[in-house]
Design a protein around this motif. Structure first.
Motif, mmCIF file in Angstrom:
data_model
loop_
_atom_site.group_PDB
_atom_site.id
_atom_site.type_symbol
_atom_site.label_atom_id
_atom_site.label_comp_id
_atom_site.label_asym_id
_atom_site.label_seq_id
_atom_site.Cartn_x
_atom_site.Cartn_y
_atom_site.Cartn_z
ATOM 1 N N SER A 33 -2.699 -3.725 6.731
ATOM 2 C CA SER A 33 -2.155 -4.551 5.886
ATOM 3 C C SER A 33 -2.923 -5.358 4.693
ATOM 4 N N MET A 34 -4.237 -5.618 5.181
ATOM 5 C CA MET A 34 -5.210 -6.039 4.017
ATOM 6 C C MET A 34 -5.569 -5.004 3.821
ATOM 7 N N VAL A 35 -5.601 -3.617 4.065
ATOM 8 C CA VAL A 35 -6.182 -2.749 3.027
ATOM 9 C C VAL A 35 -5.130 -2.022 2.695
ATOM 10 N N LEU A 36 -3.611 -1.783 2.673
ATOM 11 C CA LEU A 36 -3.194 -2.090 1.653
ATOM 12 C C LEU A 36 -2.604 -2.740 0.897
ATOM 13 N N PHE A 37 -2.996 -3.757 0.996
ATOM 14 C CA PHE A 37 -3.208 -5.315 -0.445
ATOM 15 C C PHE A 37 -4.204 -5.186 -1.389
ATOM 16 N N ALA A 38 -5.404 -4.619 -0.661
ATOM 17 C CA ALA A 38 -6.791 -4.122 -1.636
ATOM 18 C C ALA A 38 -6.139 -3.100 -2.406
ATOM 19 N N THR A 39 -5.656 -2.440 -1.648
ATOM 20 C CA THR A 39 -5.524 -1.031 -2.373
ATOM 21 C C THR A 39 -4.476 -0.664 -3.418
ATOM 22 N N TYR A 40 -3.356 -1.368 -3.154
ATOM 23 C CA TYR A 40 -2.234 -1.193 -3.585
ATOM 24 C C TYR A 40 -2.294 -2.687 -4.671
ATOM 25 N N ASN A 259 -4.500 8.503 -4.700
ATOM 26 C CA ASN A 259 -4.926 8.968 -5.315
ATOM 27 C C ASN A 259 -5.016 10.397 -6.148
ATOM 28 N N VAL A 260 -4.448 11.152 -4.776
ATOM 29 C CA VAL A 260 -4.523 12.459 -4.957
ATOM 30 C C VAL A 260 -2.788 12.645 -4.590
ATOM 31 N N GLY A 326 1.215 7.125 -14.029
ATOM 32 C CA GLY A 326 1.742 5.553 -13.635
ATOM 33 C C GLY A 326 2.696 5.201 -12.288
ATOM 34 N N GLN A 327 3.327 5.961 -11.953
ATOM 35 C CA GLN A 327 4.029 6.216 -11.027
ATOM 36 C C GLN A 327 3.239 7.209 -9.276
ATOM 37 N N PHE A 328 4.214 6.533 -8.142
ATOM 38 C CA PHE A 328 4.201 6.785 -6.742
ATOM 39 C C PHE A 328 5.253 7.324 -6.463
ATOM 40 N N GLY A 330 7.599 7.272 -2.797
ATOM 41 C CA GLY A 330 8.503 6.890 -2.329
ATOM 42 C C GLY A 330 7.909 8.154 -0.695
ATOM 43 N N TRP A 331 8.775 7.403 0.249
ATOM 44 C CA TRP A 331 8.616 8.218 1.702
ATOM 45 C C TRP A 331 9.681 9.656 1.329
ATOM 46 N N THR A 332 10.819 9.038 0.902
ATOM 47 C CA THR A 332 11.880 10.519 0.327
ATOM 48 C C THR A 332 11.102 11.105 0.204
ATOM 49 N N ALA A 333 10.739 9.771 -1.442
ATOM 50 C CA ALA A 333 10.737 11.354 -2.444
ATOM 51 C C ALA A 333 9.118 12.594 -2.041
ATOM 52 N N PHE A 334 8.765 11.457 -1.373
ATOM 53 C CA PHE A 334 6.870 12.538 -0.328
ATOM 54 C C PHE A 334 7.460 13.884 0.005
ATOM 55 N N LEU A 335 8.746 13.111 0.964
ATOM 56 C CA LEU A 335 9.200 13.747 2.151
ATOM 57 C C LEU A 335 9.982 15.395 1.229
ATOM 58 N N ALA A 336 10.964 15.150 0.315
ATOM 59 C CA ALA A 336 11.007 15.960 -0.383
ATOM 60 C C ALA A 336 10.309 17.485 -1.739
ATOM 61 N N GLN A 337 8.907 16.815 -1.436
ATOM 62 C CA GLN A 337 7.824 17.924 -2.256
ATOM 63 C C GLN A 337 7.562 19.130 -1.138
ATOM 64 N N PRO A 338 7.608 20.118 -1.305
ATOM 65 C CA PRO A 338 7.669 21.478 -0.809
ATOM 66 C C PRO A 338 5.921 20.950 -0.128
#
Length: 432
Positions: A33-40, A259-260, A326-328, A330-338
């Motif tokens: 939780s701490m790392v996600l708050f700091a990162t995002y 970032n990647v 400027g966008q990220f 989400g988990w559904t969009a990520f899993l939809a990527q080949p």
């Protein structure tokens, strides 16, 4: 040898397993939780994000340098179950400090919030320093010799399953509200204390030690009294290289996902969760393959395979199609990527082979020495591991400052796997 899972039905093992599981879950829930708050939320620069993660990692392992020797002495000369109860009581206060940090960040008191959260990470390092030797050293005392490897594997598998649940939970709670995170870390700390109170007594089996409170002389004497045993020396060196690898992966992974792979907090949680599942699977698989025998014969091949999968993960990351500017994902969009499935499967393979590598090495630590020396042996290992992880953290900061990207850093990890394989092979030849 009884089926390792059968140990979960026995009071001599289940309360310890539950206490360890809840502790790892809560520790990872808060830190993620701490790392996600700091990162995002707080930072918006990959270099700053990696440096913050490296600082948090360094603070978390600093107590292992300073207090492992004392922790090992206490565990070998006092009732281990009583120490567990004291440590779990302290966890409630530590999580209260961390909760105050999360609250401050969400009220835009960023500097105060980060200071409180990093202070909590430091105290959690103290917590783990005193609990760490016990969770392994108590096994030969409560279990039969034929069950020690199975018990060690279950502790490792449970730890990483707890990391899985803590990581996934953190990703979803951060999306909901920081109040959910605060309630969870405090509530689980209380439940962990209740579980710790059920651990059967584990009184000292040797003479009462005269404690050395000087962290430097105590650590030096502890290490020098342990590393002269050849197979202990090799096992500790191999474990230390493994945790150096792990520290690098832990530091670079959140920035890599953001970032990647251009994915959000939930994807970062899912990816770390996949890694945790893999280590748990590897822990169980190696116990089945070795059939309870403590041996390093599969460790060299396992860590070489791990290095190969790390290289593959690096190349898959380079070929990833990023989200629109400027966008990220989400988990559904990520899993939809080949490329998402190959990336997750490769990450799973890295973790499985890592678990297969390290579990037998921990079993060496608790079976090579007499029972009244096991906690100090594990403590000596923790001191050396802490040094290795510190080197890894500093290396990440330095290499990042030179402009290295996370996907290039993975190639460094692959090279370190080869060194681990060489050490593990020497251990195998010395013992088998």
């Amino acid at each position: 040898m009884i089926n390792a899972l059968g140990l979960l039905k026995q009071r001599r093992f289940l309360p310890l397993f539950t206490t360890q599981f809840l502790g790892a879950f809560n520790d990872n829930l808060f830190k993620t939780s701490m790392v996600l708050f700091a990162t995002y939320v707080v930072f918006n620069d990959a270099g700053h994000e990696a440096n913050f993660n490296a600082l948090a990692t360094g603070l978390g392992i600093l107590p292992f340098f300073l207090l492992s020797a004392l922790a090992g002495q206490l565990a070998d000369s006092h009732d281990k179950a009583r120490i567990i109860r004291l440590v779990k009581s302290a966890e409630i206060g530590i999580m209260a400090i961390g909760a105050a940090g999360l609250y401050a960040v969400n009220r835009n008191h960023v500097s105060l919030g980060l200071a409180l959260m990093l202070g909590s990470v430091l105290l959690l390092g103290v917590h783990s320093t005193f609990f760490g030797p016990i969770k392994y050293a108590i096994l030969p005392q409560h279990l039969r010799p034929a069950d020690v490897l199975g018990g060690t594997g279950l502790v490792e598998a449970g730890t990483y399953l707890a990391i899985l649940l803590g990581t996934v939970t953190a990703g979803f709670l951060v999306k909901l509200s920081f109040w959910w995170t605060i309630g969870a870390i405090l509530g689980i700390a209380v439940i962990g204390l209740l579980a710790g109170r059920q651990v059967p007594p584990a009184p000292r089996e040797g003479p009462l030690l005269r404690l050395n409170y000087n962290p430097f002389t105590a650590s030096w004497r502890l290490i020098s009294a342990t590393l002269h045993i050849p197979r202990l020396f090799l096992a500790i060196c191999a474990i230390s290289f493994f945790w150096t690898i792990a520290s690098v992966l832990i530091i670079i992974f959140p920035p890599l996902v953001k970032n990647v792979l251009t994915a959000d907090e939930q994807v970062a949680s899912i990816a770390i969760a996949v890694f945790s599942v893999g280590v748990a699977i590897g822990s169980v698989v190696i116990n089945t393959m070795l059939k309870g025998n403590i041996s390093a014969r599969y460790s060299p091949g396992s860590v070489i395979a791990m290095g190969v999968f790390v290289v593959l993960f690096s190349f898959l990351s380079r070929g990833w199609t990023p989200a629109p500017a400027g966008q990220f994902y989400g988990w559904t969009a990520f899993l939809a990527q080949p490329g998402s499935v190959p990336i997750l499967l490769t990450l799973l393979a890295i973790a499985i082979t890592g678990g297969m590598f390290v579990v037998p090495l921990y079993a060496f630590l608790t079976t090579t020495v007499e029972k009244d020396h096991t906690a100090r042996t594990v403590a000596a290992n923790n001191v050396v591991n802490a040094g290795a992880m510190t080197v890894g953290s500093i290396a990440v900061i330095g290499i990042t400052a030179l402009g290295a990207t996370p996907e290039n850093m993975l190639l460094l990890v692959a090279g370190m796997c080869l060194i681990s394989a060489w050490i593990a092979q020497k251990l195998h030849r010395a013992c088998d």
